[in-house]
Design an enzyme around this catalytic site. Structure first.
Site: not given
Length: 113
Positions: A70-72
């Site tokens: 997961l990231c932005h």
């Protein structure tokens, strides 16, 4: 190979790997975690390692555990998911749309930035 999942599809993926202690690997920077973060849940362990530190900290991750990155918005996590798959991790997924989509699809209490 790795899977692409929308945040709304994560529950099904977690259920599929329920007996394997799945983790959500947040690869955002520490300041981003302070702005908006996922709440850990019984279905997964939340681990935060910034993308740039993943190669040096690879020994902190277990290749046999399912990992959803997961990231932005999903670009950094896509690269980390590909890297983990290349390193022999078995069940790897990228959370497409990142925490921004997480807020829209799973938990509106998570701030968008």
């Amino acid at each position: 190979m790795f899977e692409q999942l929308r945040p709304s599809e994560l529950d099904a993926w977690l259920q599929e790997h329920a007996g394997e202690r799945p983790m959500v690997l947040d690869v955002r920077e520490p300041w981003e975690l302070q702005v908006a973060s996922v709440r850990p849940a019984p279905a997964f362990e939340l681990v935060a390692i910034p993308m740039g530190e993943v190669p040096a900290r690879l020994n902190e991750l277990e290749p046999e555990r399912p990992v959803a990155c997961l990231c932005h918005h999903g670009a950094r996590s896509l690269r980390v998911a590909a890297y983990l798959a290349q390193q022999g991790f078995g069940a790897v997924a990228n959370v497409a749309g990142g925490i921004d989509a997480w807020s829209a699809e799973r938990d509106p209490a998570v701030p968008r930035y």
